[in-house]
Design a protein around this motif. Structure first.
Motif, mmCIF file in Angstrom:
data_model
loop_
_atom_site.group_PDB
_atom_site.id
_atom_site.type_symbol
_atom_site.label_atom_id
_atom_site.label_comp_id
_atom_site.label_asym_id
_atom_site.label_seq_id
_atom_site.Cartn_x
_atom_site.Cartn_y
_atom_site.Cartn_z
ATOM 1 N N GLU A 3 0.842 -1.190 0.000
ATOM 2 C CA GLU A 3 0.000 0.000 0.000
ATOM 3 C C GLU A 3 0.884 1.249 0.000
ATOM 4 O OE1 GLU A 3 -3.294 2.144 2.852
ATOM 5 O OE2 GLU A 3 -2.741 0.071 3.206
ATOM 6 N N ILE A 4 0.538 2.198 -0.821
ATOM 7 C CA ILE A 4 1.306 3.434 -0.899
ATOM 8 C C ILE A 4 0.753 4.403 0.149
ATOM 9 C CG2 ILE A 4 1.907 5.404 -2.341
ATOM 10 C CD1 ILE A 4 1.642 3.546 -4.756
ATOM 11 N N ILE A 5 1.664 4.945 0.973
ATOM 12 C CA ILE A 5 1.243 5.888 2.007
ATOM 13 C C ILE A 5 1.966 7.216 1.823
ATOM 14 C CG2 ILE A 5 0.736 4.085 3.690
ATOM 15 C CD1 ILE A 5 3.359 4.851 5.081
ATOM 16 N N ASN A 6 1.326 8.251 2.273
ATOM 17 C CA ASN A 6 1.923 9.578 2.231
ATOM 18 C C ASN A 6 2.700 9.747 3.535
ATOM 19 O OD1 ASN A 6 2.472 12.322 2.342
ATOM 20 N ND2 ASN A 6 0.607 12.843 1.201
ATOM 21 N N LEU A 7 4.010 9.858 3.463
ATOM 22 C CA LEU A 7 4.843 9.932 4.660
ATOM 23 C C LEU A 7 4.561 11.183 5.479
ATOM 24 C CD1 LEU A 7 8.254 8.640 3.280
ATOM 25 C CD2 LEU A 7 6.548 7.404 4.601
ATOM 26 N N ARG A 8 4.232 12.268 4.829
ATOM 27 C CA ARG A 8 3.922 13.506 5.547
ATOM 28 C C ARG A 8 2.681 13.308 6.415
ATOM 29 N NH1 ARG A 8 0.320 17.326 4.260
ATOM 30 N NH2 ARG A 8 0.092 16.481 2.171
ATOM 31 N N LEU A 9 1.653 12.686 5.850
ATOM 32 C CA LEU A 9 0.425 12.444 6.616
ATOM 33 C C LEU A 9 0.662 11.440 7.744
ATOM 34 C CD1 LEU A 9 -2.232 12.301 3.749
ATOM 35 C CD2 LEU A 9 -1.715 14.187 5.304
ATOM 36 N N ARG A 11 3.491 10.982 9.341
ATOM 37 C CA ARG A 11 4.279 11.670 10.367
ATOM 38 C C ARG A 11 3.378 12.573 11.214
ATOM 39 N NH1 ARG A 11 8.197 13.186 7.291
ATOM 40 N NH2 ARG A 11 7.232 15.136 6.641
ATOM 41 N N LYS A 12 2.453 13.290 10.564
ATOM 42 C CA LYS A 12 1.542 14.156 11.303
ATOM 43 C C LYS A 12 0.594 13.344 12.177
ATOM 44 C CE LYS A 12 1.564 18.228 8.395
ATOM 45 N NZ LYS A 12 0.753 19.224 7.697
#
Length: 59
Positions: A3-9, A11-12
């Motif tokens: 699954e592709i995840i947004n690292l910025r989201l 981390r937040k």
């Protein structure tokens, strides 16, 4: 595939979880009302009086 995840989201979200955990700890530690604090202090004073009154004096 992974699954592709947004690292910025991610981390937040992790930071929000940590902040909530800290907030919960602080609510438990400092969240007592004035009345609750007074009751706790009165109980501690009562216990101290009882213990001091039960002490034997040595001559």
């Amino acid at each position: 595939m992974a699954e592709i995840i947004n690292l910025r989201l991610a981390r937040k979200a992790k930071a929000r979880d940590a902040a909530e955990k800290t907030a919960a700890t602080n609510r438990a530690k400092f969240g007592a009302t004035k009345g609750e604090r007074q009751i706790r202090a009165a109980e501690a004073a009562r216990v101290t009086r009882i213990v001091d009154g039960a002490k034997l004096e040595k001559d």
